[in-house]
Structures are given as structure tokens and as C-alpha cells.
Design an enzyme around this catalytic site. Structure first.
Site, PDB file in Angstrom:
ATOM      1  N   GLN A  51       0.826  -1.220   0.000  1.00 52.82           N
ATOM      2  CA  GLN A  51       0.000   0.000   0.000  1.00 52.82           C
ATOM      3  C   GLN A  51       0.858   1.268   0.000  1.00 52.82           C
ATOM      4  O   GLN A  51       0.358   2.353  -0.274  1.00 52.82           O
ATOM      5  CB  GLN A  51      -0.956   0.005   1.202  1.00 52.82           C
ATOM      6  CG  GLN A  51      -2.036  -1.071   1.083  1.00 52.82           C
ATOM      7  CD  GLN A  51      -2.981  -1.040   2.259  1.00 52.82           C
ATOM      8  OE1 GLN A  51      -2.691  -1.613   3.306  1.00 52.82           O
ATOM      9  NE2 GLN A  51      -4.100  -0.350   2.110  1.00 52.82           N
ATOM     10  N   LEU A 100      -7.578   1.658   3.231  1.00 57.46           N
ATOM     11  CA  LEU A 100      -6.936   2.951   2.962  1.00 57.46           C
ATOM     12  C   LEU A 100      -6.650   3.133   1.473  1.00 57.46           C
ATOM     13  O   LEU A 100      -6.474   4.263   1.019  1.00 57.46           O
ATOM     14  CB  LEU A 100      -5.643   3.077   3.781  1.00 57.46           C
ATOM     15  CG  LEU A 100      -5.855   3.089   5.302  1.00 57.46           C
ATOM     16  CD1 LEU A 100      -4.522   3.027   6.035  1.00 57.46           C
ATOM     17  CD2 LEU A 100      -6.655   4.318   5.734  1.00 57.46           C
ATOM     18  N   GLU A 142      -5.250  -7.933   5.358  1.00 60.52           N
ATOM     19  CA  GLU A 142      -3.866  -7.540   5.044  1.00 60.52           C
ATOM     20  C   GLU A 142      -3.156  -8.616   4.221  1.00 60.52           C
ATOM     21  O   GLU A 142      -2.401  -8.305   3.288  1.00 60.52           O
ATOM     22  CB  GLU A 142      -3.065  -7.271   6.326  1.00 60.52           C
ATOM     23  CG  GLU A 142      -3.626  -6.202   7.241  1.00 60.52           C
ATOM     24  CD  GLU A 142      -3.930  -4.896   6.553  1.00 60.52           C
ATOM     25  OE1 GLU A 142      -3.358  -4.624   5.487  1.00 60.52           O
ATOM     26  OE2 GLU A 142      -4.761  -4.142   7.081  1.00 60.52           O
TER      27      GLU A 142
HETATM   28  O1  GNR Z   1      -8.083   0.844   8.557  1.00 60.27           O
HETATM   29  C1  GNR Z   1      -8.607  -0.190   8.145  1.00 60.27           C
HETATM   30  N1  GNR Z   1      -9.769  -0.609   8.697  1.00 60.27           N
HETATM   31  C2  GNR Z   1     -10.313  -1.864   8.474  1.00 60.27           C
HETATM   32  C3  GNR Z   1     -11.622  -2.090   8.886  1.00 60.27           C
HETATM   33  C4  GNR Z   1     -12.196  -3.318   8.706  1.00 60.27           C
HETATM   34  C5  GNR Z   1     -11.494  -4.339   8.120  1.00 60.27           C
HETATM   35  C6  GNR Z   1     -10.201  -4.133   7.684  1.00 60.27           C
HETATM   36  C7  GNR Z   1      -9.606  -2.899   7.868  1.00 60.27           C
HETATM   37  S1  GNR Z   1      -7.970  -2.662   7.366  1.00 60.27           S
HETATM   38  C8  GNR Z   1      -7.984  -0.952   7.038  1.00 60.27           C
HETATM   39  C9  GNR Z   1      -6.585  -0.459   6.697  1.00 60.27           C
HETATM   40  C10 GNR Z   1      -6.138  -1.091   5.394  1.00 60.27           C
HETATM   41  O2  GNR Z   1      -6.495  -0.748   4.318  1.00 60.27           O
HETATM   42  N2  GNR Z   1      -5.346  -2.117   5.499  1.00 60.27           N
HETATM   43  O3  GNR Z   1      -4.935  -2.771   4.398  1.00 60.27           O
HETATM   44 NI    NI Z   2      -6.547  -2.517   2.955  1.00 61.01          NI
END
Ligand code: GNR
Ligand code: NI
Length: 174
Positions: A51, A100, A142
Site C-alpha cells: 500500500q 486505505l 492484510e
Molecule cells: O483501517 C482499516 N480498517 C479496516 C476495517 C475493517 C477491516 C479491515 C480494515 S484494514 C484498514 C486499513 C487497510 O487498508 N489495510 O490494508
Molecule cells: Ni486494505
């Protein structure tokens, strides 16, 4: 403190399969420190190296579920290097996810409710633990990034197209 730029869909780099880390060294620890800065600044609860454009199998995470007496979130940073999922539960759960790399868009995703995860920490030490709840959901979200998968890939084409339309509309308005 160094913030890195978070790449967003449809950047083709988000489709790369990240490669395993072979040595946990200071250069990698610098990347991890920048990833935490970037994740807390966003803010988010997890971030995969791809990312920020680095195709390595590295994840940082902090669910920040606990608060101190002043209501400030207590930091509980976690690092996962070369993580592997073992024994995903047959039972599934649904969580409203965000990413994100798909800013301000949310949708329900169904995943195994629990999983065992094996990984290395930033000292190169190995760990093996069972995760459930948001931790299980987040590590699977992730780990998908490490395979070039984004949460919207789990949705129907209709829902995915709706999210991309909303995202493009928000970008034009900004
Ligand atoms: O910030 C994030 N919140 C989230 C909420 C629910 C399930 C997964 C996430 S991960 C995300 C951050 C992100 O994009 N990680 O890759
Ligand atoms: Ni994500």
C-alpha cells in the site's frame, strides 16, 4: 517520522504478489517505522507494505481497541513479516470493511471467523497464534494485499462497480 504515500485503486501495483522477506535488517525496520507513521496518520488499523508501493510480505497493525483514563487510544503495535494462515475456521463471520487504498468506502465481507497465523516479528523471531474477531478479519484483509487482492474483490460486480463509482465521484468533487 516519515510518512509515505498510500497508493489507491486502480493503481496496478496493488495487484502485485509481494515477495517474502529474506533478512530482517535495519533497512526493513526503517520501512516498518514509516509504515506505522503512515498507518497512524491515515488513520487506519492495518497497512500492508504494497500500500506504500513496496511489494514485500510485511504488515503492520494496531487495532487500538483499549483506551487509557483520558480516553486516548493505547497503542498496541504488531508487525507481521512473511505471515502464513494455517487452519482457517470453517465458521465464517461478516464484518464491514474499509481500506486505505479505497478511501471512505465500506462494505460487508465474509471471511473465516478464526485462523491460526505464523509469522516473524521485526527481530526475526517466529510466532504462532490463533486469532479471532477483528484481529482475524484484519490479518486476512492484510494478507489479501500480499496476494494482490483488495476487499472489493470479494464483492459482487454490482457492489464493486457502485463503490468505484462513488469513489470516482468523491475524487472529482475534491
Ligand atoms: O483501517 C482499516 N480498517 C479496516 C476495517 C475493517 C477491516 C479491515 C480494515 S484494514 C484498514 C486499513 C487497510 O487498508 N489495510 O490494508
Ligand atoms: Ni486494505
Amino acid at each position: 517520522m516519515a510518512l509515505r504515500t498510500i497508493i489507491e485503486v486502480p493503481d496496478p501495483r496493488l495487484r502485485l504478489v509481494s515477495t517474502p522477506v529474506d533478512t530482517v535488517d535495519d533497512e526493513l525496520r526503517d520501512l516498518i517505522a514509516d509504515m506505522f507513521d503512515t498507518m497512524y496518520d491515515a488513520p487506519g488499523i492495518g497497512l500492508a507494505a504494497i500500500q506504500v508501493g513496496v511489494p514485500k510480505r510485511v504488515i503492520v497493525m494496531d487495532l487500538q481497541e483499549q483506551e487509557d483514563e483520558e480516553g486516548k487510544p493505547i497503542r498496541e503495535p504488531r508487525v507481521f513479516i512473511n505471515p502464513e494462515i494455517l487452519e482457517p475456521a470453517e465458521e465464517h463471520s461478516i464484518y464491514t470493511e474499509g481500506c486505505l487504498s479505497v478511501p471512505d468506502q465500506f462494505a460487508d465481507v465474509e471471511r473465516p471467523a478464526r485462523c491460526r497465523v505464523k509469522w516473524l516479528d521485526e527481530q526475526g523471531k517466529s510466532h504462532d497464534e490463533q486469532f479471532e474477531g477483528l484481529l482475524a478479519t484484519c490479518i486476512q484483509h492484510e494478507m489479501d494485499h500480499l496476494e494482490g487482492i483488495v476487499f472489493i474483490d470479494h464483492l459482487s460486480r454490482l457492489k464493486r462497480d457502485m463503490i468505484m463509482k462513488k469513489l470516482n465521484k468523491a475524487r472529482k468533487a475534491a
